[in-house]
Design a protein around this motif. Structure first.
Motif, short mmCIF file in Angstrom:
data_model
loop_
_atom_site.label_atom_id
_atom_site.label_comp_id
_atom_site.label_asym_id
_atom_site.label_seq_id
_atom_site.Cartn_x
_atom_site.Cartn_y
_atom_site.Cartn_z
N ASN A 67 16.88 -28.67 32.49
CA ASN A 67 18.43 -28.63 33.14
C ASN A 67 18.84 -27.58 33.11
O ASN A 67 18.38 -26.82 32.20
CB ASN A 67 18.67 -30.02 33.46
CG ASN A 67 19.60 -30.31 31.43
OD1 ASN A 67 19.77 -29.62 30.95
ND2 ASN A 67 19.52 -31.42 31.94
N SER A 69 21.94 -26.86 31.25
CA SER A 69 22.12 -26.65 29.50
C SER A 69 20.77 -26.69 29.35
O SER A 69 20.85 -25.85 28.17
CB SER A 69 22.76 -27.51 29.37
OG SER A 69 22.17 -28.60 29.67
N ALA A 70 20.01 -27.05 29.39
CA ALA A 70 19.10 -27.02 28.40
C ALA A 70 17.56 -25.96 28.41
O ALA A 70 17.22 -25.31 27.72
CB ALA A 70 18.15 -28.62 28.53
N THR A 75 16.40 -25.84 24.72
CA THR A 75 16.15 -27.46 24.27
C THR A 75 14.73 -27.93 25.02
O THR A 75 14.44 -27.51 25.84
CB THR A 75 17.59 -28.52 24.68
OG1 THR A 75 18.59 -28.05 23.78
CG2 THR A 75 16.84 -30.29 24.28
N GLU A 77 13.26 -30.97 25.26
CA GLU A 77 13.58 -32.16 25.57
C GLU A 77 12.89 -31.99 26.58
O GLU A 77 14.26 -31.62 27.46
CB GLU A 77 13.32 -33.18 25.05
CG GLU A 77 13.95 -34.38 23.96
CD GLU A 77 14.48 -32.93 22.99
OE1 GLU A 77 15.58 -33.41 23.12
OE2 GLU A 77 14.13 -32.50 22.29
N PRO A 78 11.87 -31.57 27.65
CA PRO A 78 12.16 -31.96 29.13
C PRO A 78 12.92 -32.90 29.76
O PRO A 78 12.79 -33.95 29.40
CB PRO A 78 10.58 -31.63 29.70
CG PRO A 78 10.07 -32.47 28.71
CD PRO A 78 10.26 -32.51 27.23
N ASN A 79 12.90 -32.49 30.73
CA ASN A 79 13.60 -33.83 32.62
C ASN A 79 12.53 -34.83 32.36
O ASN A 79 12.39 -35.58 32.88
CB ASN A 79 14.81 -33.61 32.76
CG ASN A 79 15.58 -32.82 32.43
OD1 ASN A 79 16.86 -33.21 31.02
ND2 ASN A 79 16.85 -31.76 33.28
C1 LIG Z 1 20.07 -31.38 30.26
O1 LIG Z 1 18.56 -31.74 29.58
C2 LIG Z 1 18.52 -32.32 28.04
C3 LIG Z 1 17.56 -32.55 27.45
O2 LIG Z 1 16.84 -32.90 27.81
C4 LIG Z 1 19.47 -34.10 28.01
O3 LIG Z 1 19.65 -34.17 26.79
C5 LIG Z 1 20.62 -33.69 28.60
O4 LIG Z 1 21.90 -34.89 28.19
C6 LIG Z 1 21.02 -33.00 30.10
N1 LIG Z 1 22.71 -32.77 30.57
C7 LIG Z 1 22.72 -33.41 32.15
C8 LIG Z 1 24.16 -33.01 32.27
O5 LIG Z 1 21.71 -34.37 32.65
#
Ligand SMILES: *[C@@H]1O[C@H](CO)[C@@H](O)[C@H](O)[C@H]1NC(C)=O
Ligand SMILES: [Cu+2]
Length: 164
Positions: A67, A69-70, A75, A77-79
């Protein structure tokens, strides 16, 4: 009416299918560090149905969809899982912003191995935009492609009529 449905669908969707584009991310450089993927993505009209192809030596990089922010913070860890075949193909299924990073070492944070794109849906395709496209050359090419696709669609539709 039901008999005309295939014809209608053909007319509606054939131009879109004909216009789907494959994008090789980074062209000849592929998916790697020290490449400006912002510059690569700039000026490209990514649309739903287009495909991104990430090429790299297997085991040296990977592709993780993340996403926003990642993406900013690299970051790890992928979604939605990680792709690591070395020839990863992603068909853009929905409109909106998409973010991809490599999770190896510091490839994203230091090497800049991260790609952000914005995907438009069909109704936003260049041929239908009310505002003129700034890249006149590519717009002319797209209009030609549109014309050809509609022409092929018409042939295909006539063919269906004959079959009916
Ligand atoms: C974005 O991805 C990170 C890592 O997978 C996760 O920790 C975070 O909650 C996510 N943020 C949103 C707004 O979904
Ligand atoms: Cu990498």
């Amino acid at each position: 009416m039901a008999q005309k449905l295939p014809l209608l669908l053909a007319i509606l969707f054939l131009p879109a299918i004909a216009l789907a584009t494959d994008y090789v991310v980074g062209e000849d450089k592929g998916w790697t560090i020290d490449f400006d993927y912002n510059a690569w993505a700039e000026g490209k009209d990514f649309m739903v149905g287009d495909t991104l192809i990430f090429n790299y030596p297997r085991g040296q990089h990977n592709v993780a969809k993340v996403n926003g922010s990642a993406f900013q913070s690299c970051t790890k860890e992928p979604n939605n899982g990680i792709m690591d075949s070395g020839n990863d193909k992603i068909t853009l299924a929905t409109p909106g912003n998409k973010w991809y990073i490599c999770t190896f070492g510091q490839h994203c944070a230091v090497g800049g191995q991260k790609l952000k794109i914005s995907v438009s849906d069909m109704s936003m395709s260049p041929g239908m935009q009310p505002t003129p496209n700034p890249t006149a050359q590519s717009s002319a090419r797209t209009n030609m492609a549109n014309g050809l696709a509609i022409f092929l669609g018409a042939i295909f539709a006539s063919f269906l009529v004959i079959l009916n």
